[in-house]
Design an enzyme around this catalytic site. Structure first.
Site, short mmCIF file in Angstrom:
data_model
loop_
_atom_site.label_atom_id
_atom_site.label_comp_id
_atom_site.label_asym_id
_atom_site.label_seq_id
_atom_site.Cartn_x
_atom_site.Cartn_y
_atom_site.Cartn_z
N ASP A 9 16.44 74.46 61.99
CA ASP A 9 15.65 73.47 61.61
C ASP A 9 15.90 72.30 62.38
O ASP A 9 16.86 72.21 63.01
CB ASP A 9 15.60 73.05 60.17
CG ASP A 9 14.86 71.62 59.72
OD1 ASP A 9 13.75 71.75 60.01
OD2 ASP A 9 15.80 70.91 59.20
N ASP A 11 14.54 68.26 62.29
CA ASP A 11 14.82 66.94 61.40
C ASP A 11 15.93 67.20 60.34
O ASP A 11 15.67 67.87 59.19
CB ASP A 11 13.63 66.44 60.84
CG ASP A 11 12.47 66.18 61.93
OD1 ASP A 11 13.00 65.29 62.87
OD2 ASP A 11 11.26 66.77 61.87
N LYS A 53 0.94 64.35 58.91
CA LYS A 53 -0.21 64.31 58.61
C LYS A 53 -0.59 64.39 56.99
O LYS A 53 -1.25 63.80 56.26
CB LYS A 53 -1.21 65.37 59.23
CG LYS A 53 -1.36 64.80 60.82
CD LYS A 53 -2.55 65.57 61.57
CE LYS A 53 -1.88 67.03 61.82
NZ LYS A 53 -0.84 67.27 62.73
C1 XBP Z 1 10.54 67.36 58.47
C2 XBP Z 1 9.31 66.67 58.30
C3 XBP Z 1 8.58 66.12 59.50
C4 XBP Z 1 9.11 65.00 59.79
C5 XBP Z 1 7.65 64.51 60.50
O1 XBP Z 1 10.63 68.61 57.70
O2 XBP Z 1 8.88 67.09 57.28
O3 XBP Z 1 7.46 66.21 58.92
O4 XBP Z 1 9.33 64.09 58.64
O5 XBP Z 1 7.31 64.99 61.50
P1 XBP Z 1 11.73 69.90 58.47
P2 XBP Z 1 5.78 65.00 61.95
O6 XBP Z 1 13.00 69.25 58.75
O7 XBP Z 1 11.71 70.77 57.03
O8 XBP Z 1 10.94 70.89 59.39
O9 XBP Z 1 5.17 63.57 61.60
O10 XBP Z 1 5.67 65.22 63.44
O11 XBP Z 1 4.86 65.92 61.18
MG MG Z 2 14.83 69.31 57.98
#
Ligand code: XBP
Ligand code: MG
Length: 236
Positions: A9, A11, A53
């Site tokens: 993953d 983020d 989104k």
């Molecule tokens: C991370 C997220 C992402 C970011 C925003 O989830 O939920 O949506 O917060 O990214 P994970 P975007 O780490 O579980 O993948 O605005 O580009 O969608």
């Molecule tokens: Mg994450």
């Protein structure tokens, strides 16, 4: 069975990026003339909805403000532009242990992949900021964002990464920081190491293969009880 791939993953797992996402959302809202400001508390709650989104749409439903799908797409594109700009100028670093494990995997011919909810543009911005190269120079496969209709906690993005890697989940290991991500990886049949992040520390990680403060102490390829080379026996 020999380990063939590690799937990360982005983020919260590769780096603590959510505060930058939050700042980028708020910047895009201001520039659009919207009187929205997501505090840490609001964002903590909204993070349960994966995808920017989708998060904006959920906020509209909550506040009663109306934005069309096209408005949301434009707003989110502006948020992505703000995020990539701040990432280029900012101080984001990899979480402890990440770079070492990537290097150890590469040295052993173990493939590397990304399975993330965020967009490919944001993955590229992070790669440029922390490695000074493209994400494809580090990862064999990048499965990101809108490539799948159903985002985490649905397993689709992990399944897509596995298909593109050409391996079964039995010979791969996932790395996550959130309950939504863990559920997605488990749904794809993957053993999952969880390193909780600032926004996910209090979540329930039942079902994880291991839960660790970070990857600094995770010696993935050593001949220790936590070695994932050793037949991939569950950690005790
Ligand atoms: C991370 C997220 C992402 C970011 C925003 O989830 O939920 O949506 O917060 O990214 P994970 P975007 O780490 O579980 O993948 O605005 O580009 O969608
Ligand atoms: Mg994450």
């Amino acid at each position: 069975m020999k380990l063939r791939a590690l799937i990360f993953d982005v983020d919260g797992t590769l780096a603590e990026t959510e505060e930058l996402h939050r700042a980028a959302f708020n910047m895009a809202f201001r520039e659009a003339g919207l009187h929205w400001d997501w505090s840490e508390g609001i964002y903590h709650r909204l993070l349960k909805i994966t995808g920017g989104k989708e998060r904006i749409a959920a906020w509209c439903a909550e506040t009663g403000d109306f934005l069309s799908s096209a408005d949301i797409a434009t707003l989110h594109a502006n948020k992505t532009a703000a995020y990539t700009g701040m990432m280029a100028a900012g101080q984001i670093t990899l979480r402890p242990g990440v770079d070492r494990i990537l290097g150890e995997a590469r040295a052993r011919g173990v493939m590397l992949a990304i399975a993330t909810t965020t967009s490919g543009a944001n993955v590229e911005a992070l790669a440029r900021a922390v490695w000074g190269c493209t994400a494809r120079e580090v990862f064999d496969v990048i499965a990101a964002g809108d490539e799948v209709a159903a985002k985490k906690p649905a397993p689709d993005i992990y399944r897509r990464a596995l298909v593109r890697l050409g391996v079964s989940p039995a010979v791969a290991l996932a790395f996550e920081d959130s309950r939504n991500g863990l559920v997605a990886a488990l749904g794809a049949g993957l053993r999952t190491v969880v390193t909780p992040s600032v926004y996910t520390a209090a979540e329930d990680f039942a079902g994880a293969w291991a839960v660790l403060p970070d990857l600094a102490g995770f010696h993935a390829f050593s001949a220790t009880p936590t070695g994932i080379d050793q037949g991939m026996a569950p950690l005790s």
